[in-house]
Scaffold this motif. Structure first.
Motif, PDB file in Angstrom:
ATOM      1  N   GLY A  16      21.810  14.994  79.915  1.00 39.13           N
ATOM      2  CA  GLY A  16      22.380  14.355  78.871  1.00 39.13           C
ATOM      3  C   GLY A  16      22.245  15.360  77.695  1.00 39.13           C
ATOM      4  N   GLU A  17      21.475  16.707  77.947  1.00 34.97           N
ATOM      5  CA  GLU A  17      20.970  17.597  76.956  1.00 34.97           C
ATOM      6  C   GLU A  17      21.321  18.947  77.398  1.00 34.97           C
ATOM      7  N   GLN A  18      21.138  19.997  76.388  1.00 39.87           N
ATOM      8  CA  GLN A  18      21.179  21.271  76.937  1.00 39.87           C
ATOM      9  C   GLN A  18      19.807  21.777  77.460  1.00 39.87           C
ATOM     10  N   VAL A  19      20.048  22.980  78.428  1.00 40.31           N
ATOM     11  CA  VAL A  19      18.884  23.276  79.070  1.00 40.31           C
ATOM     12  C   VAL A  19      19.100  25.043  78.959  1.00 40.31           C
ATOM     13  N   PRO A  20      17.906  25.433  78.129  1.00 49.03           N
ATOM     14  CA  PRO A  20      18.010  26.813  77.722  1.00 49.03           C
ATOM     15  C   PRO A  20      17.885  27.744  79.027  1.00 49.03           C
ATOM     16  N   VAL A  21      18.704  28.539  79.024  1.00 52.39           N
ATOM     17  CA  VAL A  21      18.823  29.533  80.387  1.00 52.39           C
ATOM     18  C   VAL A  21      18.133  30.639  79.815  1.00 52.39           C
ATOM     19  N   VAL A  22      16.907  31.453  80.604  1.00 49.29           N
ATOM     20  CA  VAL A  22      16.183  32.318  80.085  1.00 49.29           C
ATOM     21  C   VAL A  22      16.431  33.356  81.176  1.00 49.29           C
ATOM     22  N   ARG A  23      16.650  34.707  80.639  1.00 50.35           N
ATOM     23  CA  ARG A  23      16.772  35.843  81.701  1.00 50.35           C
ATOM     24  C   ARG A  23      15.517  36.634  81.412  1.00 50.35           C
ATOM     25  N   ALA A  24      14.908  36.955  82.534  1.00 55.53           N
ATOM     26  CA  ALA A  24      13.655  37.812  82.563  1.00 55.53           C
ATOM     27  C   ALA A  24      14.294  39.441  82.555  1.00 55.53           C
ATOM     28  N   PRO A  25      13.468  40.335  81.584  1.00 57.71           N
ATOM     29  CA  PRO A  25      13.876  41.383  81.432  1.00 57.71           C
ATOM     30  C   PRO A  25      13.419  42.301  82.701  1.00 57.71           C
ATOM     31  N   LEU A  26      13.701  41.793  83.738  1.00 57.99           N
ATOM     32  CA  LEU A  26      13.401  42.627  85.168  1.00 57.99           C
ATOM     33  C   LEU A  26      14.754  42.926  85.765  1.00 57.99           C
ATOM     34  N   GLN A  27      14.672  44.199  86.582  1.00 59.64           N
ATOM     35  CA  GLN A  27      15.450  44.598  87.567  1.00 59.64           C
ATOM     36  C   GLN A  27      15.060  44.028  88.978  1.00 59.64           C
ATOM     37  N   LEU A  28      15.786  43.140  89.259  1.00 61.59           N
ATOM     38  CA  LEU A  28      15.253  42.546  90.803  1.00 61.59           C
ATOM     39  C   LEU A  28      16.356  42.312  91.837  1.00 61.59           C
ATOM     40  N   PRO A  29      16.524  43.142  92.606  1.00 61.95           N
ATOM     41  CA  PRO A  29      17.789  43.261  93.431  1.00 61.95           C
ATOM     42  C   PRO A  29      17.488  41.949  94.421  1.00 61.95           C
ATOM     43  N   GLY A  30      18.731  41.525  94.719  1.00 65.75           N
ATOM     44  CA  GLY A  30      18.599  40.072  95.596  1.00 65.75           C
ATOM     45  C   GLY A  30      17.851  40.346  96.937  1.00 65.75           C
ATOM     46  N   GLY A  31      16.951  39.411  97.124  1.00 60.71           N
ATOM     47  CA  GLY A  31      16.322  39.590  98.384  1.00 60.71           C
ATOM     48  C   GLY A  31      14.820  40.296  98.378  1.00 60.71           C
ATOM     49  N   ASP A  32      14.691  40.807  97.122  1.00 58.45           N
ATOM     50  CA  ASP A  32      13.466  41.552  96.888  1.00 58.45           C
ATOM     51  C   ASP A  32      12.248  40.962  96.184  1.00 58.45           C
ATOM     52  N   TYR A  33      12.377  39.611  96.521  1.00 58.85           N
ATOM     53  CA  TYR A  33      11.160  38.717  96.012  1.00 58.85           C
ATOM     54  C   TYR A  33      10.862  37.682  96.789  1.00 58.85           C
ATOM     55  N   PHE A  34       9.751  37.323  97.023  1.00 61.22           N
ATOM     56  CA  PHE A  34       9.392  36.328  97.959  1.00 61.22           C
ATOM     57  C   PHE A  34       8.186  35.493  97.166  1.00 61.22           C
ATOM     58  N   ALA A  35       8.190  34.185  97.220  1.00 61.70           N
ATOM     59  CA  ALA A  35       6.814  33.562  96.794  1.00 61.70           C
ATOM     60  C   ALA A  35       6.303  32.672  97.817  1.00 61.70           C
ATOM     61  N   ASP A  36       5.075  32.468  98.089  1.00 59.69           N
ATOM     62  CA  ASP A  36       4.428  31.633  98.957  1.00 59.69           C
ATOM     63  C   ASP A  36       4.231  30.090  98.290  1.00 59.69           C
ATOM     64  N   GLY A  37       4.508  29.981  97.319  1.00 61.62           N
ATOM     65  CA  GLY A  37       4.254  28.519  96.708  1.00 61.62           C
ATOM     66  C   GLY A  37       2.945  28.262  96.188  1.00 61.62           C
ATOM     67  N   ALA A  38       1.916  29.156  96.405  1.00 56.26           N
ATOM     68  CA  ALA A  38       0.720  28.909  96.075  1.00 56.26           C
ATOM     69  C   ALA A  38       0.226  30.061  95.116  1.00 56.26           C
ATOM     70  N   GLY A  39       1.055  30.734  94.460  1.00 58.33           N
ATOM     71  CA  GLY A  39       0.944  31.343  93.099  1.00 58.33           C
ATOM     72  C   GLY A  39       0.854  33.076  93.682  1.00 58.33           C
ATOM     73  N   PHE A  42       5.646  38.426  96.546  1.00 53.99           N
ATOM     74  CA  PHE A  42       5.760  39.573  96.997  1.00 53.99           C
ATOM     75  C   PHE A  42       6.983  40.143  96.655  1.00 53.99           C
ATOM     76  N   THR A  43       7.005  41.627  96.539  1.00 53.76           N
ATOM     77  CA  THR A  43       8.101  42.278  96.139  1.00 53.76           C
ATOM     78  C   THR A  43       7.953  43.666  96.639  1.00 53.76           C
ATOM     79  N   SER A  44       8.934  44.693  96.525  1.00 53.57           N
ATOM     80  CA  SER A  44       8.434  46.048  96.870  1.00 53.57           C
ATOM     81  C   SER A  44       8.159  46.819  95.735  1.00 53.57           C
ATOM     82  N   THR A  45       7.675  48.015  96.194  1.00 51.52           N
ATOM     83  CA  THR A  45       7.492  49.196  95.442  1.00 51.52           C
ATOM     84  C   THR A  45       8.640  49.753  94.606  1.00 51.52           C
ATOM     85  N   SER A  46       9.709  49.326  95.103  1.00 49.87           N
ATOM     86  CA  SER A  46      11.152  49.872  94.498  1.00 49.87           C
ATOM     87  C   SER A  46      11.525  49.272  93.357  1.00 49.87           C
ATOM     88  N   THR A  47      10.985  47.554  93.193  1.00 43.72           N
ATOM     89  CA  THR A  47      11.090  46.978  92.104  1.00 43.72           C
ATOM     90  C   THR A  47      10.074  47.479  91.113  1.00 43.72           C
TER      91      THR A  47
END
Length: 75
Positions: A16-39, A42-47
């Protein structure tokens, strides 16, 4: 544009309200980011290279926008 439209539509329908959409100023190709859920993210040196090559800056963005406490760069 689709994620922005979808986020707005879902927020209006379910929250029932607006949610702000924020875009990080990162170039992050699809599939080049993984998180383990504990902080740890993982990403590549290409990123790293695509974002200026400064690990301190990229790490700060990963923490600020994605909640990563640690970033591991894979070859």
């Amino acid at each position: 544009r689709v994620p922005t439209v979808l986020a707005t539509a879902l927020a209006n329908r379910f929250l029932g309200e607006q949610v702000p959409v924020v875009r990080a100023p990162l170039q992050l190709p699809g599939g080049d980011y993984f998180a383990d859920g504990a902080g740890t993210a993982f990403t590549s040196t290409s990123t790293l290279t695509a974002n200026g090559g400064d690990p301190a800056w990229v790490n700060r963005l990963f923490k600020e926008y994605l909640g990563a406490e640690r970033v591991v760069y894979l070859e």
